[in-house]
Structure formats: C-alpha cells, structure tokens
Design a protein around this motif. Structure first.
Motif, PDB file in Angstrom:
ATOM      1  N   THR A   9      -7.294 -89.710  62.282  1.00 59.08           N
ATOM      2  CA  THR A   9      -8.376 -90.163  61.421  1.00 59.08           C
ATOM      3  C   THR A   9      -8.692 -89.137  60.341  1.00 59.08           C
ATOM      4  O   THR A   9      -8.786 -87.942  60.621  1.00 59.08           O
ATOM      5  N   PHE A  10      -8.855 -89.627  59.126  1.00 58.66           N
ATOM      6  CA  PHE A  10      -9.254 -88.814  57.980  1.00 58.66           C
ATOM      7  C   PHE A  10     -10.656 -89.220  57.563  1.00 58.66           C
ATOM      8  O   PHE A  10     -10.938 -90.414  57.419  1.00 58.66           O
ATOM      9  N   ASP A  11     -11.543 -88.256  57.338  1.00 62.32           N
ATOM     10  CA  ASP A  11     -12.797 -88.537  56.651  1.00 62.32           C
ATOM     11  C   ASP A  11     -12.480 -88.634  55.168  1.00 62.32           C
ATOM     12  O   ASP A  11     -11.690 -87.846  54.640  1.00 62.32           O
ATOM     13  N   THR A  12     -13.071 -89.603  54.493  1.00 60.51           N
ATOM     14  CA  THR A  12     -12.781 -89.824  53.085  1.00 60.51           C
ATOM     15  C   THR A  12     -13.970 -90.455  52.392  1.00 60.51           C
ATOM     16  O   THR A  12     -14.742 -91.184  53.008  1.00 60.51           O
ATOM     17  N   GLN A  13     -14.105 -90.179  51.119  1.00 62.85           N
ATOM     18  CA  GLN A  13     -15.173 -90.796  50.349  1.00 62.85           C
ATOM     19  C   GLN A  13     -14.838 -92.235  49.987  1.00 62.85           C
ATOM     20  O   GLN A  13     -15.714 -93.058  49.839  1.00 62.85           O
ATOM     21  N   ASP A  14     -13.555 -92.548  49.849  1.00 65.67           N
ATOM     22  CA  ASP A  14     -13.128 -93.897  49.470  1.00 65.67           C
ATOM     23  C   ASP A  14     -11.975 -94.328  50.375  1.00 65.67           C
ATOM     24  O   ASP A  14     -10.803 -94.125  50.045  1.00 65.67           O
ATOM     25  N   PRO A  15     -12.297 -94.910  51.536  1.00 68.19           N
ATOM     26  CA  PRO A  15     -11.256 -95.242  52.514  1.00 68.19           C
ATOM     27  C   PRO A  15     -10.135 -96.119  51.971  1.00 68.19           C
ATOM     28  O   PRO A  15      -8.964 -95.845  52.227  1.00 68.19           O
ATOM     29  N   ASP A  38     -14.729-101.404  52.513  1.00 70.88           N
ATOM     30  CA  ASP A  38     -14.820-101.302  53.970  1.00 70.88           C
ATOM     31  C   ASP A  38     -15.052 -99.841  54.367  1.00 70.88           C
ATOM     32  O   ASP A  38     -14.467 -98.934  53.762  1.00 70.88           O
ATOM     33  N   PRO A  39     -15.839 -99.587  55.409  1.00 70.58           N
ATOM     34  CA  PRO A  39     -16.084 -98.202  55.837  1.00 70.58           C
ATOM     35  C   PRO A  39     -14.902 -97.571  56.568  1.00 70.58           C
ATOM     36  O   PRO A  39     -14.804 -96.357  56.659  1.00 70.58           O
ATOM     37  N   GLY A  40     -13.996 -98.389  57.067  1.00 72.89           N
ATOM     38  CA  GLY A  40     -12.805 -97.893  57.738  1.00 72.89           C
ATOM     39  C   GLY A  40     -11.606 -98.736  57.366  1.00 72.89           C
ATOM     40  O   GLY A  40     -11.683 -99.960  57.349  1.00 72.89           O
ATOM     41  N   VAL A  41     -10.502 -98.069  57.042  1.00 71.61           N
ATOM     42  CA  VAL A  41      -9.273 -98.761  56.647  1.00 71.61           C
ATOM     43  C   VAL A  41      -8.114 -98.098  57.384  1.00 71.61           C
ATOM     44  O   VAL A  41      -8.011 -96.869  57.417  1.00 71.61           O
ATOM     45  N   LEU A  51      -6.216 -93.736  60.298  1.00 69.84           N
ATOM     46  CA  LEU A  51      -7.485 -94.390  60.025  1.00 69.84           C
ATOM     47  C   LEU A  51      -8.242 -93.561  59.007  1.00 69.84           C
ATOM     48  O   LEU A  51      -8.361 -92.338  59.154  1.00 69.84           O
ATOM     49  N   PHE A  52      -8.719 -94.216  57.966  1.00 71.79           N
ATOM     50  CA  PHE A  52      -9.476 -93.563  56.909  1.00 71.79           C
ATOM     51  C   PHE A  52     -10.911 -94.049  57.019  1.00 71.79           C
ATOM     52  O   PHE A  52     -11.185 -95.235  56.833  1.00 71.79           O
ATOM     53  N   TRP A  53     -11.806 -93.116  57.375  1.00 69.23           N
ATOM     54  CA  TRP A  53     -13.185 -93.465  57.674  1.00 69.23           C
ATOM     55  C   TRP A  53     -14.109 -92.873  56.620  1.00 69.23           C
ATOM     56  O   TRP A  53     -13.992 -91.703  56.263  1.00 69.23           O
ATOM     57  N   GLN A  54     -15.016 -93.702  56.130  1.00 69.93           N
ATOM     58  CA  GLN A  54     -15.905 -93.289  55.043  1.00 69.93           C
ATOM     59  C   GLN A  54     -16.856 -92.184  55.487  1.00 69.93           C
ATOM     60  O   GLN A  54     -17.509 -92.277  56.530  1.00 69.93           O
TER      61      GLN A  54
END
Length: 133
Positions: A9-15, A38-41, A51-54
C-alpha cells in the motif's frame, strides 16, 4: 504460523492518478470499480496487488519500503522509458564506478522517484543478469 503479503500500500494524495501511472509501469490493471476521486485504487499485476490509498499529507521523508523493478528489457532502456512517463532519477548506482567495488561492468541500479516522490529502484534486466552472472 505464516502470512503472505496480500497488497503493498502507498499513501498518496491522488490515488487514481498514481495508480494509473504504476499500472503503465508494471503493465497492470486498475480494479473495475476504481475511478477518479475514489479514496483507494488498486493495481493488479501478474505477481502482486498495489493499493493506493488517499492521504492528504505531502511526502516528507524517505520511504522505509520501496519496490525494486527488474525490467524485461535492459535497465538503461527502462530508465529512459520511465523518464518519459514522468519519473525522475534520484541517485545513480550503475557500475562501473567507485561506489560498487568489484562489481561487474553494467551492474548496479538506478534509484528513481515516481510522480509523487516515492523511491523505487530499477535493476538490470533479466537478460543482462544472465550475461554477467
């Protein structure tokens, strides 16, 4: 008892934007139910799910975990392609140089940053490893 890694999982500003970028890099596929906003992609590849999570916080320090990519082409060709996608070179450890004593010519790796500044490394490709092993 043992566990298996289900996702990275990556924290990201723009998933959605970052997931789309990594899907191109890894020849992966976004989830059918993943859309901008979406908050998670998720991105699924042959070998893993990312997983890219906002998270609204900007990246502030070096990653404590990163991906090492082994391209199906040469390392240098992969680096050039990633630059066209918007990655940047952070540090270059390709040999020959004095930082990697006794390394075979053409070994080493390149530390790159994705569009949000997450570090990842590009290793030598499979065919390159076969010729110098």
């Amino acid at each position: 008892m043992t566990s298996k890694v289900r996702t990275v999982t990556f924290d990201t500003q723009d998933p959605h934007t970052l997931a789309t970028w990594w899907a191109k890099v890894l020849n992966g596929k976004l989830g059918d139910d993943d859309f901008p906003g979406d908050p998670g992609v998720s991105v699924t590849t042959d070998s893993m799910t990312l997983l890219f999570w906002q998270n609204p916080d900007p990246k502030a320090v070096k990653n404590r975990l990163h991906l090492d990519l082994e391209p199906n082409t040469t390392r240098d060709e992969e680096v050039e392609w990633l630059l066209t996608l918007g990655a940047t070179v952070y540090d270059d450890w390709r040999a020959p140089d004095e930082r990697e004593p006794n390394a075979p010519a053409g070994s080493g790796y390149v530390v790159m940053l994705d569009p949000e500044g997450n570090e990842f490394c590009v290793l030598r490709g499979t065919s390159e490893r076969a010729t110098t092993s």
